[in-house]
Design an enzyme around this catalytic site. Structure first.
Site, short mmCIF file in Angstrom:
data_model
loop_
_atom_site.label_atom_id
_atom_site.label_comp_id
_atom_site.label_asym_id
_atom_site.label_seq_id
_atom_site.Cartn_x
_atom_site.Cartn_y
_atom_site.Cartn_z
N ARG A 115 0.87 -1.08 -0.02
CA ARG A 115 0.02 -0.08 -0.07
C ARG A 115 0.77 1.22 -0.07
O ARG A 115 1.65 1.35 0.85
CB ARG A 115 -0.99 -0.08 1.24
CG ARG A 115 -2.00 0.76 1.16
CD ARG A 115 -3.03 0.57 2.52
NE ARG A 115 -2.30 1.09 3.54
CZ ARG A 115 -2.97 1.34 4.79
NH1 ARG A 115 -4.63 1.32 4.64
NH2 ARG A 115 -2.51 1.68 5.78
N ASP A 138 1.26 -2.40 12.00
CA ASP A 138 1.40 -3.08 10.72
C ASP A 138 1.72 -4.36 10.82
O ASP A 138 2.74 -4.92 11.33
CB ASP A 138 2.77 -2.15 10.19
CG ASP A 138 2.81 -2.75 8.72
OD1 ASP A 138 2.76 -1.68 7.85
OD2 ASP A 138 3.01 -3.85 8.40
N ASP A 160 5.21 -5.88 9.17
CA ASP A 160 6.16 -5.36 10.16
C ASP A 160 6.43 -6.40 11.38
O ASP A 160 7.39 -6.70 11.78
CB ASP A 160 6.33 -3.93 10.49
CG ASP A 160 6.66 -3.10 9.39
OD1 ASP A 160 7.37 -3.70 8.40
OD2 ASP A 160 6.26 -1.93 9.21
N THR A 184 -0.67 7.50 -0.96
CA THR A 184 -2.09 7.55 -1.74
C THR A 184 -3.14 6.42 -1.03
O THR A 184 -4.07 6.34 -1.13
CB THR A 184 -1.91 7.18 -2.95
OG1 THR A 184 -1.35 6.00 -3.17
CG2 THR A 184 -1.12 8.29 -3.69
O1 PRP Z 1 -7.06 -2.32 3.04
P1 PRP Z 1 -5.75 -1.70 2.56
O2 PRP Z 1 -5.87 -0.22 3.02
O3 PRP Z 1 -5.42 -1.99 1.16
O4 PRP Z 1 -4.70 -1.95 3.76
C1 PRP Z 1 -4.28 -3.45 4.05
C2 PRP Z 1 -3.08 -3.77 3.25
O5 PRP Z 1 -2.05 -3.22 3.69
C3 PRP Z 1 -1.06 -4.13 4.66
O6 PRP Z 1 -0.19 -4.41 3.65
P2 PRP Z 1 1.33 -3.45 3.42
O7 PRP Z 1 0.94 -2.40 2.23
O8 PRP Z 1 1.58 -2.81 4.66
O9 PRP Z 1 2.27 -4.53 2.90
P3 PRP Z 1 2.87 -5.61 3.87
O10 PRP Z 1 2.04 -6.76 4.05
O11 PRP Z 1 4.19 -5.98 2.64
O12 PRP Z 1 3.48 -4.96 4.88
C4 PRP Z 1 -2.05 -5.21 4.96
O13 PRP Z 1 -1.26 -6.37 5.11
C5 PRP Z 1 -2.72 -5.35 3.77
O14 PRP Z 1 -2.50 -5.96 2.53
O1 URA Z 2 -3.97 -1.09 10.36
C1 URA Z 2 -3.30 -1.44 9.25
C2 URA Z 2 -3.77 -1.13 8.26
C3 URA Z 2 -3.21 -1.68 6.90
N1 URA Z 2 -1.97 -2.56 7.17
C4 URA Z 2 -1.96 -2.95 8.40
O2 URA Z 2 -0.74 -3.73 8.46
N2 URA Z 2 -2.48 -2.38 9.48
MG MG Z 3 2.68 -3.84 6.07
#
Ligand code: PRP
Ligand code: URA
Ligand code: MG
Length: 209
Positions: A104, A200, A203, A108
Site C-alpha cells: 500500500r 502494521d 512489520d 495515496t
Molecule cells: O485495506 P488496505 O487499505 O489496502 O490495507 C491493508 C493492506 O495493508 C497491509 O499491507 P502493506 O501495504 O503494509 O504490505 P505488507 O504486507 O508488505 O506489509 C495489509 O497487509 C494489507 O495488505
Molecule cells: O492497520 C493496518 C492497516 C493496514 N495495514 C496494516 O498492516 N495495518
Molecule cells: Mg505492512
C-alpha cells in the site's frame, strides 16, 4: 449480498488479544497468527460439500462422508497474508497456494502490485483470499479483481481484523463475496491504520520495524 462472519470462538478472541498487544514479540506474534489462522480455517471450511462414501474398517463397512467437489486454493496477499498460510494448510494440506504481491502506497493508500504467481488451475478452485488486515479495502479489492480477470469465480476473503470502511468497500465492489474476520474494529486513522488494530501486520510478522 455476501455475508460477514465474525469468528468469535473464545480461543480466537483470546489469541487475538495477544496479537494486538504491542508487547508481543515477533516470534510469539507469528505463532499466534498461525494458530488463529488454523482456527479460522475450521470456520471458513464449514460449508465444504460432502459426498457419501463407504470405507472398509477392520470390522465391517462404514458409511462415511468425504469432501468432494472443487479443490481449495489459498491466495495470500504478500507480505502479511503469508503469516496465515501454514496455519490453514495444517487443515487443508492439499490446497494449492497462489501469491499476490501488493503493498500500500503510504501517501495515496492505493495498492501497488509487484508479484503474481497463481496455480495453473486457479479458475477451477474455491479460493480463499488471505490478508490479516482489511483497512481501506483497496488491497483486497485489487486482489479479488485480479483473480476475477483471470477467470476465477468462487472466492471468500479471510482477515484477522477489518475496519468498517474496508468491509463496505469490498461489499460495494464485490457484493457476492463472503468475508470472514476475527474482529471488526472501530475506524481508520489519518494514515489508514485500523484503530485499535494491531499496527502494521507485515512489520510485526517479519520484524521489519
Ligand atoms: O485495506 P488496505 O487499505 O489496502 O490495507 C491493508 C493492506 O495493508 C497491509 O499491507 P502493506 O501495504 O503494509 O504490505 P505488507 O504486507 O508488505 O506489509 C495489509 O497487509 C494489507 O495488505
Ligand atoms: O492497520 C493496518 C492497516 C493496514 N495495514 C496494516 O498492516 N495495518
Ligand atoms: Mg505492512
Amino acid at each position: 449480498m455476501g455475508k460477514v462472519f465474525i469468528c468469535d470462538h473464545p480461543l480466537i478472541q483470546h489469541k487475538l488479544a495477544y496479537i494486538r498487544d504491542e508487547k508481543t514479540i515477533t516470534k510469539d506474534f507469528r505463532e499466534l497468527v498461525d494458530e488463529v489462522a488454523t482456527l479460522m480455517a475450521y470456520e471458513i471450511t464449514r460449508d465444504i460439500p460432502l459426498t457419501d462414501a463407504q470405507v472398509t474398517t477392520p470390522v465391517t463397512t462404514a458409511n462415511c462422508r468425504m469432501i468432494s467437489g472443487r479443490m481449495l486454493g489459498l491466495i495470500p496477499i504478500l507480505r502479511a497474508g503469508l503469516g496465515m498460510v501454514d496455519g490453514i494448510l495444517k487443515l487443508v494440506p492439499a490446497a494449492k497456494v497462489g501469491h499476490i504481491g501488493l503493498y500500500r502506497d503510504p501517501e495515496t493508500l492505493q495498492p501497488v502490485e509487484y508479484y503474481v504467481k497463481l496455480p495453473t488451475d486457479v479458475q477451477e478452485r474455491e479460493l480463499i483470499v488471505i490478508d490479516p488486515m482489511l483497512a481501506t479495502g483497496g488491497s483486497a479489492n485489487a486482489a479479488i479483481e485480479l483473480l476475477k480477470r483471470r477467470g476465477c469465480s468462487s472466492m471468500k476473503l479471510m482477515c484477522l481484523i477489518a475496519a468498517p470502511e474496508g468491509i463496505k468497500a469490498v461489499q460495494n465492489a464485490h457484493p457476492e463475496i463472503d468475508i470472514y474476520v476475527a474482529a471488526i474494529d472501530d475506524f481508520l486513522n489519518d494514515h489508514g491504520y485500523i484503530v485499535p488494530g494491531l499496527g502494521d501486520a507485515g512489520d510485526r510478522l517479519f520484524g521489519t520495524k
